[in-house]
Structures are given as structure tokens and as C-alpha cells.
Design a protein around this motif. Structure first.
Motif, PDB file in Angstrom:
ATOM      1  N   LEU A 186       0.839  -1.193   0.000  1.00  0.00           N
ATOM      2  CA  LEU A 186       0.000   0.000   0.000  1.00  0.00           C
ATOM      3  C   LEU A 186       0.875   1.246   0.000  1.00  0.00           C
ATOM      4  O   LEU A 186       2.024   1.212   0.453  1.00  0.00           O
ATOM      5  N   ASP A 187       0.311   2.360  -0.486  1.00  0.00           N
ATOM      6  CA  ASP A 187       1.059   3.619  -0.431  1.00  0.00           C
ATOM      7  C   ASP A 187       0.829   4.267   0.934  1.00  0.00           C
ATOM      8  O   ASP A 187       0.031   3.785   1.752  1.00  0.00           O
ATOM      9  N   PRO A 188       1.529   5.358   1.241  1.00  0.00           N
ATOM     10  CA  PRO A 188       1.391   5.976   2.567  1.00  0.00           C
ATOM     11  C   PRO A 188      -0.019   6.469   2.877  1.00  0.00           C
ATOM     12  O   PRO A 188      -0.351   6.704   4.044  1.00  0.00           O
ATOM     13  N   GLN A 189      -0.869   6.640   1.873  1.00  0.00           N
ATOM     14  CA  GLN A 189      -2.254   7.053   2.083  1.00  0.00           C
ATOM     15  C   GLN A 189      -3.185   5.851   2.299  1.00  0.00           C
ATOM     16  O   GLN A 189      -4.378   6.019   2.545  1.00  0.00           O
ATOM     17  N   GLY A 190      -2.635   4.647   2.169  1.00  0.00           N
ATOM     18  CA  GLY A 190      -3.431   3.458   2.408  1.00  0.00           C
ATOM     19  C   GLY A 190      -4.046   2.835   1.177  1.00  0.00           C
ATOM     20  O   GLY A 190      -4.789   1.850   1.275  1.00  0.00           O
ATOM     21  N   TYR A 191      -3.747   3.384  -0.001  1.00  0.00           N
ATOM     22  CA  TYR A 191      -4.258   2.816  -1.248  1.00  0.00           C
ATOM     23  C   TYR A 191      -3.267   1.804  -1.823  1.00  0.00           C
ATOM     24  O   TYR A 191      -2.065   1.862  -1.540  1.00  0.00           O
ATOM     25  N   VAL A 192      -3.764   0.907  -2.641  1.00  0.00           N
ATOM     26  CA  VAL A 192      -2.916  -0.100  -3.269  1.00  0.00           C
ATOM     27  C   VAL A 192      -1.944   0.594  -4.220  1.00  0.00           C
ATOM     28  O   VAL A 192      -2.352   1.432  -5.041  1.00  0.00           O
ATOM     29  N   ALA A 193      -0.668   0.253  -4.115  1.00  0.00           N
ATOM     30  CA  ALA A 193       0.347   0.827  -5.008  1.00  0.00           C
ATOM     31  C   ALA A 193       0.775  -0.224  -6.036  1.00  0.00           C
ATOM     32  O   ALA A 193       0.316  -0.222  -7.174  1.00  0.00           O
ATOM     33  N   THR A 210      -6.531  -0.261 -12.403  1.00  0.00           N
ATOM     34  CA  THR A 210      -5.124  -0.346 -12.016  1.00  0.00           C
ATOM     35  C   THR A 210      -4.758   0.930 -11.272  1.00  0.00           C
ATOM     36  O   THR A 210      -5.312   2.005 -11.568  1.00  0.00           O
ATOM     37  N   PRO A 211      -3.915   0.849 -10.256  1.00  0.00           N
ATOM     38  CA  PRO A 211      -3.554   2.057  -9.508  1.00  0.00           C
ATOM     39  C   PRO A 211      -2.987   3.150 -10.410  1.00  0.00           C
ATOM     40  O   PRO A 211      -2.311   2.871 -11.402  1.00  0.00           O
ATOM     41  N   HIS A 212      -3.278   4.374 -10.050  1.00  0.00           N
ATOM     42  CA  HIS A 212      -2.794   5.519 -10.819  1.00  0.00           C
ATOM     43  C   HIS A 212      -1.274   5.515 -10.863  1.00  0.00           C
ATOM     44  O   HIS A 212      -0.609   5.085  -9.920  1.00  0.00           O
ATOM     45  N   GLU A 238      -7.345   4.037 -14.657  1.00  0.00           N
ATOM     46  CA  GLU A 238      -6.311   4.278 -13.655  1.00  0.00           C
ATOM     47  C   GLU A 238      -6.905   5.152 -12.570  1.00  0.00           C
ATOM     48  O   GLU A 238      -7.276   6.304 -12.823  1.00  0.00           O
ATOM     49  N   GLU A 239      -7.022   4.619 -11.356  1.00  0.00           N
ATOM     50  CA  GLU A 239      -7.636   5.358 -10.264  1.00  0.00           C
ATOM     51  C   GLU A 239      -7.179   4.764  -8.930  1.00  0.00           C
ATOM     52  O   GLU A 239      -6.609   3.663  -8.892  1.00  0.00           O
ATOM     53  N   PRO A 240      -7.410   5.471  -7.822  1.00  0.00           N
ATOM     54  CA  PRO A 240      -7.057   4.895  -6.522  1.00  0.00           C
ATOM     55  C   PRO A 240      -7.803   3.585  -6.289  1.00  0.00           C
ATOM     56  O   PRO A 240      -8.991   3.460  -6.588  1.00  0.00           O
ATOM     57  N   VAL A 241      -7.081   2.615  -5.762  1.00  0.00           N
ATOM     58  CA  VAL A 241      -7.649   1.294  -5.483  1.00  0.00           C
ATOM     59  C   VAL A 241      -7.481   1.008  -3.995  1.00  0.00           C
ATOM     60  O   VAL A 241      -6.377   1.108  -3.454  1.00  0.00           O
ATOM     61  N   SER A 242      -8.579   0.671  -3.326  1.00  0.00           N
ATOM     62  CA  SER A 242      -8.514   0.367  -1.900  1.00  0.00           C
ATOM     63  C   SER A 242      -8.251  -1.116  -1.684  1.00  0.00           C
ATOM     64  O   SER A 242      -8.493  -1.946  -2.561  1.00  0.00           O
ATOM     65  N   ARG A 243      -7.790  -1.427  -0.499  1.00  0.00           N
ATOM     66  CA  ARG A 243      -7.464  -2.814  -0.164  1.00  0.00           C
ATOM     67  C   ARG A 243      -8.687  -3.717  -0.310  1.00  0.00           C
ATOM     68  O   ARG A 243      -8.591  -4.820  -0.857  1.00  0.00           O
ATOM     69  N   ASP A 244      -9.861  -3.262   0.153  1.00  0.00           N
ATOM     70  CA  ASP A 244     -11.029  -4.133   0.089  1.00  0.00           C
ATOM     71  C   ASP A 244     -11.561  -4.319  -1.329  1.00  0.00           C
ATOM     72  O   ASP A 244     -12.243  -5.300  -1.613  1.00  0.00           O
ATOM     73  N   GLN A 245     -11.201  -3.409  -2.234  1.00  0.00           N
ATOM     74  CA  GLN A 245     -11.566  -3.631  -3.634  1.00  0.00           C
ATOM     75  C   GLN A 245     -10.874  -4.869  -4.200  1.00  0.00           C
ATOM     76  O   GLN A 245     -11.409  -5.526  -5.087  1.00  0.00           O
TER      77      GLN A 245
END
Length: 306
Positions: A186-193, A210-212, A238-245
Motif C-alpha cells: 500500500l502507499d502511505p495514504q493506504g491505497y494499493v500501489a 489499475t492504480p494511478h 487508472e484510479e485509486p484502489v482500496s485494499r477491500d476492492q
């Protein structure tokens, strides 16, 4: 086959035997991670060995060197493209992995990249599936790592800098010791990197997400997948992806030079989709395979035949 089977390594313009391809113990590349590298694959085709997207890989190598702060590289991009081919030929290799590396060496043992010089080495060896021979068909198991992906202002995420990969090694080691095959960071904001060494895609309904690209390494295999998805009629967002996604995705797959294209069948002990490679992943994987074997309309522009 492994690195033990390497016959010759290209070092600063000369092919030398592996035992002579050495760097000084006090090299700043060894102590401070001041190096940049590429991972490239060579494939066996009906027309003989061919290096996949060689020009793009070498161009990114130079971009990485620029990002890190190298000012003078002793070879041009075209010279290193030819050096890669020379190295593959010298090792009589029909398929496998190629590792060009630009490393810093300084007589002052300094952090200052302007205080030393750049040196170049290229190795090539036969190497099969990075995540295991069965991974291409059966998929792999992954977990979300406790180690975060780099913040974009902590290090340069657009460059394949040697020192950047300490966090990948930590994440990968943790995953293997926990019984998984690969780590998702995950990135520092908590989104999938991305993963320890791959980019990531997930299929939800008729969309592929897919993550940005802002904070990840823009993989050349990733770029290949984006093109193939367009040709196959898929829309990639391409957009932010959360862990639960990830958990509720229909399909998840990784892409990278070493891993190629591999389905993810389980994440954090949660089955993804049917628990098998999905139809979308399989179609893209088959299209990718056709490209690298020289059997696709895009092959001609992306394969550098020896």
C-alpha cells in the motif's frame, strides 16, 4: 538454469568471464545503493531469439540514471542496446533474463554523485517463470504487506534505483515466510500501489482497474498490458484502489518483466473470484504470449531480433 550458467558478462565495453566481473568493495553502489537497473526478457521465437521492448527498457534505464542524478553515462542508448544483444549472443541464450546496471563508484566514498563516475554492466542468463512454473496456469497467493510503498517525496518512484528495492526485499521476505507467493504494498495514504516487483490490475464487471501511475513504477509490461487491453476491447481505468476492492474483485493479476502476467487467486486468505484464473486474465495472458513469441501484429515493433 541459473546465474551459475552465465558464460560472459559485459563490463564497461568488454565481455569478461563472471569471476572477473567485479566491483570494488568500497563502491558507493554497494554501500549506498547508488545504482539503476533494468530487467529485460529475451524470448525464443520462430525467427530466433528476440529481446522484448529493448529500446524502451534502455530508455527507461537512462531516465532512471537522470532521476538519480547521474550526469555523464559513458555510452549512448543505442550502444547499450547493441551491448545487450552482444551479451545475449555471447551466452548462446535463446530465452531468459537480462540485467543491465549502471552503478556509481567514487574515490572519495561520497554520497555526491558528481564526485565519481558511472560504470555499466550487463548480465544475461536463462531464467524461467519468476513466480514458479505452475504460476502461469494456477495463479499465486498474495498478502497485503506490513511494509508500505515509498512516498514520492522520500525516494524517486519513477526510477529503478538499487536502494529503492530494500523495501521490496523486506515485503517479499515477509510474504514468503508467511506462506504466500508475493506481497502487495500500500502507499502511505493506504491505497494499493504495486507489488514487490510487479504492477497490479483488477477486473470488476466490465472494467479493468489499475492504480494511478503517479506513485508507482510505470512498468513496461504494464504499458504492454494497457495496449493489449485496448486492442481486445477492454477499458482500463487508472484510479485509486482500496485494499477491500482487491477482495471483492472478479479477477486480479500481476504484470512485470520477471513475472510476466500471472493471476492472483487468493489475497489475505480470501479467495479471489472463482479461485482460478479468470477469463479476462486468460485472454490477456494469451495475447501477451502471442506478442512475445512473435505471433502478434504488435510483435514486429516490440521485438528486437538478434
Amino acid at each position: 538454469m541459473s546465474i551459475a550458467d552465465i558464460r560472459y558478462i559485459w563490463m564497461d565495453g568488454k565481455l569478461v568471464e563472471p569471476q572477473n566481473a567485479t566491483v570494488p568493495f568500497l563502491s558507493t553502489a554497494l554501500h549506498y545503493g547508488l545504482s539503476v537497473f533494468e530487467g529485460i526478457r529475451c524470448y525464443d521465437t520462430a525467427r530466433g531469439p528476440a529481446v522484448f521492448r529493448l529500446r524502451e527498457h534502455i530508455h527507461r534505464l537512462f531516465d532512471s540514471a537522470k532521476v538519480l542524478g547521474f550526469r555523464d553515462i559513458p555510452y549512448s542508448e543505442s550502444e547499450l542496446c547493441e551491448a545487450v544483444k552482444e551479451t545475449v549472443r555471447a551466452n548462446q541464450m535463446r530465452y531468459g533474463y537480462i540485467r543491465p546496471l549502471i552503478y556509481h563508484d567514487s574515490p572519495d566514498f561520497s554520497f555526491n554523485l558528481g564526485g565519481g563516475s558511472a560504470h555499466v554492466g550487463i548480465a544475461a542468463w536463462p531464467w524461467g517463470a519468476y513466480l514458479g512454473e505452475e504460476a502461469a496456469e494456477k495463479g499465486v497467493r498474495a498478502n497485503v504487506s506490513s511494509f508500505l510503498h515509498h512516498h514520492v517525496n522520500v525516494t524517486m518512484t519513477k526510477a529503478k534505483i538499487g536502494g529503492n528495492y530494500v523495501s521490496s526485499a523486506l515485503a517479499k521476505t515477509e510474504s514468503i515466510r508467511l506462506g504466500f507467493d508475493e506481497a502487495i504494498m500500500l502507499d502511505p495514504q493506504g491505497y494499493v500501489a504495486e507489488c514487490s516487483g510487479e504492477n497490479l490490475f483488477l477486473v470488476r464487471g466490465k472494467r479493468i482497474l489499475t492504480p494511478h501511475s503517479a506513485s508507482i513504477l510505470e512498468g513496461i509490461t504494464r504499458d504492454t498490458i494497457l495496449t493489449l487491453c485496448s486492442d481486445l476491447g477492454y477499458t482500463v481505468v487508472e484510479e485509486p484502489v482500496s485494499r477491500d476492492q482487491l477482495y471483492i474483485a472478479d479477477e486480479v493479476f500481476f504484470s512485470g518483466t520477471a513475472a510476466e502476467l500471472v493471476a492472483v487467486t487468493e489475497i489475505d486468505f480470501r479467495t479471489i473470484g472463482s479461485g482460478r484464473m479468470g477469463t479476462v486474465t486468460r485472454q490477456i495472458q494469451q495475447s501477451f504470449g502471442a506478442v512475445v513469441r512473435g505471433e502478434h501484429p504488435l510483435s514486429e515493433g516490440w521485438l528486437a531480433y538478434l
